[in-house]
Design a protein around this motif. Sequence first.
Motif, PDB file in Angstrom:
ATOM      1  N   ASP A 372       0.819  -1.216   0.000  1.00 28.82           N
ATOM      2  CA  ASP A 372       0.000   0.000   0.000  1.00 28.82           C
ATOM      3  C   ASP A 372       0.853   1.265   0.000  1.00 28.82           C
ATOM      4  OD1 ASP A 372       0.203   0.711   3.163  1.00 28.82           O
ATOM      5  OD2 ASP A 372       0.002  -1.447   2.837  1.00 28.82           O
ATOM      6  N   SER A 376      -0.484   2.896  -3.722  1.00 23.90           N
ATOM      7  CA  SER A 376      -1.686   3.577  -3.260  1.00 23.90           C
ATOM      8  C   SER A 376      -2.305   4.390  -4.392  1.00 23.90           C
ATOM      9  CB  SER A 376      -1.356   4.492  -2.082  1.00 23.90           C
ATOM     10  OG  SER A 376      -0.373   5.438  -2.454  1.00 23.90           O
ATOM     11  N   ASN A 377      -3.500   4.890  -4.163  1.00 25.76           N
ATOM     12  CA  ASN A 377      -4.238   5.616  -5.194  1.00 25.76           C
ATOM     13  C   ASN A 377      -3.418   6.780  -5.734  1.00 25.76           C
ATOM     14  OD1 ASN A 377      -6.784   4.263  -5.450  1.00 25.76           O
ATOM     15  ND2 ASN A 377      -7.275   4.985  -3.396  1.00 25.76           N
ATOM     16  N   ARG A 378      -3.384   6.891  -7.065  1.00 21.57           N
ATOM     17  CA  ARG A 378      -2.704   8.020  -7.693  1.00 21.57           C
ATOM     18  C   ARG A 378      -3.574   9.262  -7.583  1.00 21.57           C
ATOM     19  NH1 ARG A 378      -1.533   4.900 -13.237  1.00 21.57           N
ATOM     20  NH2 ARG A 378      -3.529   4.026 -12.592  1.00 21.57           N
ATOM     21  N   THR A 379      -2.928  10.345  -7.229  1.00 16.04           N
ATOM     22  CA  THR A 379      -3.641  11.606  -7.047  1.00 16.04           C
ATOM     23  C   THR A 379      -3.075  12.649  -7.995  1.00 16.04           C
ATOM     24  OG1 THR A 379      -2.120  12.273  -5.287  1.00 16.04           O
ATOM     25  CG2 THR A 379      -4.127  11.111  -4.631  1.00 16.04           C
ATOM     26  N   ASN A 389       4.101   9.376  -9.261  1.00 13.78           N
ATOM     27  CA  ASN A 389       3.369   8.174  -9.686  1.00 13.78           C
ATOM     28  C   ASN A 389       4.167   7.316 -10.656  1.00 13.78           C
ATOM     29  OD1 ASN A 389       1.063   9.074  -8.229  1.00 13.78           O
ATOM     30  ND2 ASN A 389       0.497  10.401  -9.947  1.00 13.78           N
ATOM     31  N   ASP A 421      -4.558   1.343  -5.567  1.00 10.48           N
ATOM     32  CA  ASP A 421      -5.045   1.878  -6.824  1.00 10.48           C
ATOM     33  C   ASP A 421      -5.835   0.803  -7.575  1.00 10.48           C
ATOM     34  OD1 ASP A 421      -4.378   4.435  -8.659  1.00 10.48           O
ATOM     35  OD2 ASP A 421      -4.569   2.645  -9.910  1.00 10.48           O
TER      36      ASP A 421
END
Length: 710
Positions: A372, A376-379, A389, A421
Amino acid sequence: MFSIVSIQPQVATALKQFSLILQGTRALSTENWSRQKRCRNLQRRRGKGDAHTAQVNFLDDILTLSQHPENLSVQELSPLSCGPTNRRLGSDSYVSTPTFFENKHGFEELNLIKPAPLILTSCRTTPSFLLRTSRLHHSSIRQFYIRREGPSDLEKDDFEQQGLKEMKKMVEGQNSVLKELADLSSQRLSQSKHLLKQQQLRNLQEKYATLLSQVKDIKVKNSTLSNAIPVFTYITAIIVLAIIIIHTMESKKSKTFSVVSKEMIQEKFSDVHGMDEAKEDMIDVVKFLQNPEAFNHVGAKIPKGILLEGPPGVGKTMLARAVAGEAGVPFIFASGSEFEEIWVGVGATRVRELMETARKIAPCIVFIDEIDSLASNRTHSLYTTEAANQTLNQLLTELDGFKSMNGIILIAATNRKEVLDPAILRPGRLDMHITVQRPDLKGREEIFKQYLRKVKHDPKINITHLALSTRGFTGADISSMVNQAALKAANDGQTLVNMNHLNFAKDKILMGSEKKTRTPDEEVNWSTAIHEAGHTLIGMESRTASMHVYKVTIKSRGGNHSLGHTQFLPKTELYDESRAQMLADLDICMGGRVAEEIIFGANEVTTGAHSDLKTATSIAKDMVMRYGMSEVLGTRVYSEKDLQMLSPKAKKEIDDEVNKLLQDSYNRAKDLLTKKKDQLTKLAEGLMKYETLDMEEVRQILEGKEVVRT
């Protein structure tokens, strides 16, 4: 003293001119006085004689104008036209003209005065004859005398006006001169100030130059040391910078993963317990690694990636190592937090190095723990850039790109699946998602057996009892418990780990370290004993409770900040909980506060029930809002967000149901403890005596038996 020399030249010149004008004015004003004086002197020279003869001679002189000055004014001639008078004309007076007109204008009006007729004779007219004719023909004319000072009015006016004009011109000239003098003085004053400032600046410059010379002398004396310090500083800074750059380049080139050969892997599936479902899913992976041709022959594809999800300590890493150990392939271990650095592109480079190494030693298993932190989620916020990223993009490309992943299986572990993600969770990358839960009762028994085999222990240890009393423990918790029991046995000088050592280690994990002595205040201890005795009696008398009393003490524990503690253990492995069991839990929570109220009164209850009431409120809210156990609200579920959108009436209904559950539980506990008041007091006295009691000792005290301890 005032002096012309002491003032400015311009002012002196103006004053001299003014003095000359005054002298000229004075000379003009005294000219008539000198004329009158000459006339009087002439009269005196004629000597003494008859008065009448003298008068006739004087008039004759006047008429003939033989002795009269050439510039005789009209006023001086005015007595000729006047009648006779006996008054003496002084030097400072004169006889006025016959009319006001002539007095005012200086000449006579012809219409008002008619001269007397003249008798023409051939003889010479004498003054006496003129006097007689004047008496005959002279009319009565009013005469008056005017006292004069100095010259006549016209001359005086002319002189005064001329003097005033000259004075005015001189005053104006003097004012202009004074103004120029004032301007000159102000200019000279400003010049003086400027010169003073320049002089002060020159003085300061001289002092500054003196100081600079002194500093230069000091620098010259210490030139060697002063030159060495900057050079040493620069050299040190360069060395430090070089070390940082070299260390950074080395860390950039260094591998962030470790390769474990198959000979070094000792874990097998037999060492993994409490996760039978997860092991069954991993068996197919082991078979593919052992015989990939059989799967390729039928066209089957093994998953490229496997995601192990579960709480910390359940054995995700051990399961991955067991897969590699069963398959007999190398194991590459890496942590998600080791890929990122401050340098852009370092994480992507390390991902490429990891996969290149895996392709060289394939077939193998690549295990990334705490993925994680890597995936983790790309912002796309203002605080992140596209470079942040790149690492995840490189990992996605390696998993499902043009390069082959034959013989490589990626196993990733995390306890936060929700932050990953979505691109890495799709099929083709992390295909399988396996949830690793906490071990159940059977799994805990197997884990206890596994770790107890590593230490010397008493064969009489009740492993089932240990497994029941450690509900919610993970494999890591059980491993720590067995290790602390072995440390306790070694400190006590024992050669074997027994049940007491394991219970000590379990209480330390559950309740914290026990204090050696109880609170010195006996009143506080007695209140704590009553409180804990109330919990104990409610727990023992409740038939529907899912747990039973394990141990009660009035000693404070380090794990919680309460003065006492009552530990409950489940009777069996719990998978769910009924409404009756939850109501029993509410009654147990209310037991401490109710016992204090019964023994001490409503005004003497203490704050010791704070955590109990907090737990009871949480249980009641869950029953009403989450589990649909309210008779009024029904089976509808309410979240915390829903409460913000509900009407005041609906919120009140929820509050009323929660309060009703709590009040009903309080009343049930009060009814029970009121009936058991003697047993409540007896159990509290036992706690004051023994401080800590287990379940068996509690039964002995309630039955009136003596507690025997070895």
